[in-house]
Scaffold this active site. Structure first.
Site, short mmCIF file in Angstrom:
data_model
loop_
_atom_site.label_atom_id
_atom_site.label_comp_id
_atom_site.label_asym_id
_atom_site.label_seq_id
_atom_site.Cartn_x
_atom_site.Cartn_y
_atom_site.Cartn_z
N ASP A 8 0.80 -1.23 0.13
CA ASP A 8 0.05 0.01 -0.06
C ASP A 8 0.90 1.34 0.13
OD1 ASP A 8 -2.39 1.44 -0.22
OD2 ASP A 8 -2.71 1.15 2.07
N ASN A 40 -9.86 -2.59 -7.09
CA ASN A 40 -9.07 -1.38 -7.92
C ASN A 40 -9.81 -1.20 -9.21
OD1 ASN A 40 -5.94 -2.75 -6.52
ND2 ASN A 40 -7.27 -1.10 -5.94
#
EC number: 2.5.1.89
Length: 310
Positions: free
Chosen positions: A33, A81
């Site tokens: 991340d 995503n």
């Protein structure tokens, strides 16, 4: 001068952490991340952040090899995503294709017998990504010394749901009795090939959540979790070693807890079982700190007090 000093300090810290680590988890899973936030921090585009993160991905493979990790799973692209802007995802897909093909042809991958596999609903991905995945898997399919899983179009809850549906279909078809359903029936339907239980999850970027990542293999195994603040492109070997140390401390804590429970039960055993109990004490004694290690005579004392109370 300050940069030189910082590098010296970081190198010394890495050496210290390396000396503190006595073993390694078998399977490490990483939530990479912070690529986009790293890019914004440095005035770049999301694509530049992902490309910088890809360099860290190459490094962590070396770190795993150095300490003896046998399986690594990288959370590269989640089902959520897909909701990001198309131009951002298209650039990321191009990068994935580039890196998958590069890994599949790299000498160190073949020298270290690394097997590359994709986890997730790969069929949702563009053709070029599926072709790159197929190429990487085919080039490394005969290896088993180290496994690199790339989680693509991945959602842990969706994977579990599909597995449960597969079990339900088998029951409906008469191939499986409801009272015969066991852990293996779920695991066999989660992925085409076995995935080891996760020992350690690492998440970079500062968020303290596991984001639906490998729930069956991590939560079911009560994996250790290490959250850290560096964005993925900033993640260092020292950060990685701190994560490994977190895993070791958790494992040590569990061993001590199990040892204390076992020793507490020894007071309830009967005299004919006392000889066997001594050998059990000897096995558990090494799991405890020196100050807490019992003497075999403690078992006799516990047993005697138990009989007196009766």
């Amino acid at each position: 001068m300050k940069r030189w000093l910082r590098q010296r300090v970081d190198a010394a810290y890495e050496r210290l952490l390396s000396r503190e680590i006595s073993g390694a988890p078998t399977h490490v899973a990483v939530i990479q991340d912070g690529n986009r936030r790293y890019a914004r921090k440095h005035g770049g585009t999301a694509h530049e952040g992902h490309r910088a993160g890809a360099e860290t991905t190459e490094q962590i493979l070396e770190w795993c090899h150095d300490i003896g990790v046998e399986e690594l799973t990288l959370y590269a692209f989640s089902t959520e995503n897909f909701e990001r802007p198309d131009e951002e995802n298209e650039a990321l897909f191009d990068l994935l294709c580039e890196k998958l093909r590069k890994f599949a042809e790299a000498e160190r991958v073949h020298d270290n017998e690394v097997r590359i596999r994709a986890l997730g609903d790969v069929e949702q991905l563009p053709d070029r990504v599926r072709e790159a995945v197929a190429f990487a898997e085919e080039q490394t399919r005969d290896y088993d010394r180290f496994v690199l899983n790339i989680a693509l179009a991945y959602g842990g809850r969706a994977q579990l749901l599909e597995a449960v549906r597969g079990v339900a279909d088998s029951v409906d078809d008469g191939d499986l009795e409801p009272d015969e359903i066991d852990v293996e029936d779920i695991e066999d339907r989660l992925y085409d090939r076995p995935v080891r239980d996760v020992d350690l999850i690492i998440r970079t970027g500062g968020d303290e959540r596991t984001s639906n990542f490998l729930p069956w293999h991590a939560n079911g195994n009560e994996a250790a979790v290490f959250f850290c603040t560096p964005y993925w492109p900033e993640f260092s070997k020292a950060d990685f070693l701190r994560g490994i140390r977190t895993y070791e401390h958790r494992e040590e804590s569990w061993r001590r807890t199990r040892a204390r429970r076992a020793l507490a039960l020894l007071g309830a055993i009967s005299e004919p079982e006392l000889v066997e109990a001594h050998s059990i004490v000897d096995r558990f004694r090494d799991s405890l700190p020196s100050a807490e290690r019992p003497d075999s005579r403690d078992v006799e004392a516990n047993d005697s007090s138990g009989r007196a109370a009766d």
